[in-house]
Scaffold this motif. Structure first.
Motif, PDB file in Angstrom:
ATOM      1  N   THR A  88      23.410   1.984  10.440  1.00  0.00           N
ATOM      2  CA  THR A  88      23.599   1.204  11.655  1.00  0.00           C
ATOM      3  C   THR A  88      22.842  -0.113  11.550  1.00  0.00           C
ATOM      4  N   ILE A  89      23.160  -1.046  12.441  1.00  0.00           N
ATOM      5  CA  ILE A  89      22.440  -2.316  12.464  1.00  0.00           C
ATOM      6  C   ILE A  89      20.964  -2.087  12.767  1.00  0.00           C
ATOM      7  N   ALA A  90      20.681  -1.184  13.708  1.00  0.00           N
ATOM      8  CA  ALA A  90      19.290  -0.902  14.059  1.00  0.00           C
ATOM      9  C   ALA A  90      18.518  -0.383  12.853  1.00  0.00           C
ATOM     10  N   ASN A  91      19.133   0.524  12.091  1.00  0.00           N
ATOM     11  CA  ASN A  91      18.460   1.065  10.915  1.00  0.00           C
ATOM     12  C   ASN A  91      18.334   0.019   9.804  1.00  0.00           C
ATOM     13  N   ARG A  92      19.312  -0.880   9.709  1.00  0.00           N
ATOM     14  CA  ARG A  92      19.227  -1.937   8.704  1.00  0.00           C
ATOM     15  C   ARG A  92      18.079  -2.890   9.044  1.00  0.00           C
ATOM     16  N   ILE A  93      17.931  -3.205  10.321  1.00  0.00           N
ATOM     17  CA  ILE A  93      16.845  -4.093  10.736  1.00  0.00           C
ATOM     18  C   ILE A  93      15.496  -3.407  10.532  1.00  0.00           C
ATOM     19  N   ARG A  94      15.433  -2.106  10.850  1.00  0.00           N
ATOM     20  CA  ARG A  94      14.179  -1.379  10.605  1.00  0.00           C
ATOM     21  C   ARG A  94      13.833  -1.421   9.121  1.00  0.00           C
ATOM     22  N   LEU A  95      14.826  -1.239   8.264  1.00  0.00           N
ATOM     23  CA  LEU A  95      14.585  -1.301   6.826  1.00  0.00           C
ATOM     24  C   LEU A  95      14.113  -2.698   6.417  1.00  0.00           C
ATOM     25  N   ALA A  96      14.759  -3.727   6.960  1.00  0.00           N
ATOM     26  CA  ALA A  96      14.349  -5.104   6.655  1.00  0.00           C
ATOM     27  C   ALA A  96      12.914  -5.349   7.107  1.00  0.00           C
ATOM     28  N   ASP A  97      12.564  -4.858   8.297  1.00  0.00           N
ATOM     29  CA  ASP A  97      11.187  -5.012   8.794  1.00  0.00           C
ATOM     30  C   ASP A  97      10.190  -4.326   7.859  1.00  0.00           C
ATOM     31  N   ALA A 115      22.430  -7.930   8.119  1.00  0.00           N
ATOM     32  CA  ALA A 115      22.473  -7.539   9.535  1.00  0.00           C
ATOM     33  C   ALA A 115      23.153  -8.609  10.390  1.00  0.00           C
ATOM     34  N   LEU A 116      23.141  -9.858   9.908  1.00  0.00           N
ATOM     35  CA  LEU A 116      23.755 -10.960  10.658  1.00  0.00           C
ATOM     36  C   LEU A 116      25.256 -11.019  10.370  1.00  0.00           C
ATOM     37  N   GLN A 117      25.938  -9.955  10.750  1.00  0.00           N
ATOM     38  CA  GLN A 117      27.376  -9.843  10.531  1.00  0.00           C
ATOM     39  C   GLN A 117      28.057  -9.429  11.829  1.00  0.00           C
ATOM     40  N   GLY A 118      29.336  -9.716  11.915  1.00  0.00           N
ATOM     41  CA  GLY A 118      30.127  -9.276  13.075  1.00  0.00           C
ATOM     42  C   GLY A 118      29.563  -9.783  14.380  1.00  0.00           C
ATOM     43  N   VAL A 119      29.435  -8.868  15.349  1.00  0.00           N
ATOM     44  CA  VAL A 119      28.957  -9.271  16.675  1.00  0.00           C
ATOM     45  C   VAL A 119      27.502  -9.710  16.644  1.00  0.00           C
ATOM     46  N   HIS A 120      26.790  -9.407  15.567  1.00  0.00           N
ATOM     47  CA  HIS A 120      25.373  -9.766  15.465  1.00  0.00           C
ATOM     48  C   HIS A 120      25.151 -11.041  14.649  1.00  0.00           C
ATOM     49  N   ARG A 121      26.227 -11.724  14.277  1.00  0.00           N
ATOM     50  CA  ARG A 121      26.059 -12.862  13.365  1.00  0.00           C
ATOM     51  C   ARG A 121      25.237 -13.994  13.973  1.00  0.00           C
ATOM     52  N   ASP A 122      25.204 -14.078  15.311  1.00  0.00           N
ATOM     53  CA  ASP A 122      24.418 -15.137  15.953  1.00  0.00           C
ATOM     54  C   ASP A 122      23.197 -14.580  16.683  1.00  0.00           C
TER      55      ASP A 122
END
Length: 252
Positions: A88-97, A115-122
């Motif tokens: 998920t995006i949340a898990n990808r961001i946690r991994l990035a952190d 993570a900056l893809q799709g609806v989260h690109r901005d």
């Protein structure tokens, strides 16, 4: 020695009993604490105090700090496992952190970018984290460009962390006049003293010891008026500020 040890156990039990009374815990805990002073205190700490700490911001910070000291790679392992289980995006961001926290800035940059893809690109919060990773990797121009583009697209977005990253990026790009302007604005509004301590270091790197010394002195006065909780949250920055005070105590 046994008498001293017993005394310490009793003192700990008394402190736990005070906590029972002040926080309106079940009074049965008092029986456990004073009939089994050592094991009772341990059980009470694990059953009541630790969960209570984990629910508070400061407590969570302490718990994270202890866990990191005992097992520095734990958060990264858990973040990787979580992402492998569910991408998920949340898990990808946690991994990035976690990658960022481990000093693996290039990997963190890649993960934030994904993570900056799709609806989260901005998503502005992800972009701020990406800019921090870029800055910490040594690519200050990229961090500056990213944040300036974000400011242009979303002028109403406010992020103290992003503001500090931008000021640091300007300084790293040797844009001194702009960096001064940003830091002067930050110092009056940034919660905590990180911005002050970072600016002290930057002023020193510019060879402006008198200005750095003046900021240290002002910051030392500032922390005297900070609430105890805020001082605890800023303990590492306060230590760094005191080191700077020692460094700058005698004019070069």
């Amino acid at each position: 020695m046994p008498i001293l040890g017993l005394g310490l156990h009793v003192i700990v039990a008394i402190l736990c009993a005070v906590h029972v009374w002040r926080t309106n815990q079940e009074r049965s805990w008092l029986f456990v604490l004073f009939f089994f002073p050592l094991f009772g205190s341990i059980i009470y700490a694990l059953a009541v105090i630790a969960p209570e700490m984990s629910r508070s911001r400061g407590g969570r910070r302490v718990v994270r700090s202890v866990r990191h000291s005992l097992d520095p790679g734990r958060e990264l392992r858990e973040a990787q496992a979580g992402f492998e289980h569910s991408a998920t995006i949340a898990n990808r961001i946690r991994l990035a952190d976690a990658l960022q926290g481990a000093g693996r800035h290039a990997d963190a940059i890649a993960a934030y970018g994904e993570a900056l893809q799709g609806v989260h690109r901005d998503d502005p919060d992800i972009q701020v984290k990406l800019a921090r990773a870029q800055l910490d990797s040594g690519d200050a121009p990229a961090a500056r460009a990213l944040l300036e583009a974000l400011i242009a697209r979303q002028p109403d977005f406010k992020s103290p962390a992003g503001h500090l990253i931008y000021a640091r990026a300007l300084a790293a790009c040797d844009e001194r006049a702009k960096a001064r302007e940003e830091f002067d604005a930050l110092i009056g509004h940034f919660a905590g003293i990180e911005a002050r301590v970072r600016y002290v270091g930057i002023l020193e790197s510019w060879g402006e010891q008198p200005a750095a010394r003046a900021l240290v002195e002002d910051s030392m006065r500032h922390i005297k008026h900070m609430p105890a909780g805020s001082r605890r949250l800023n303990d590492e920055w306060i230590r760094q500020l005191k080191h700077a005070a020692t460094r700058l105590a005698t004019p070069a």
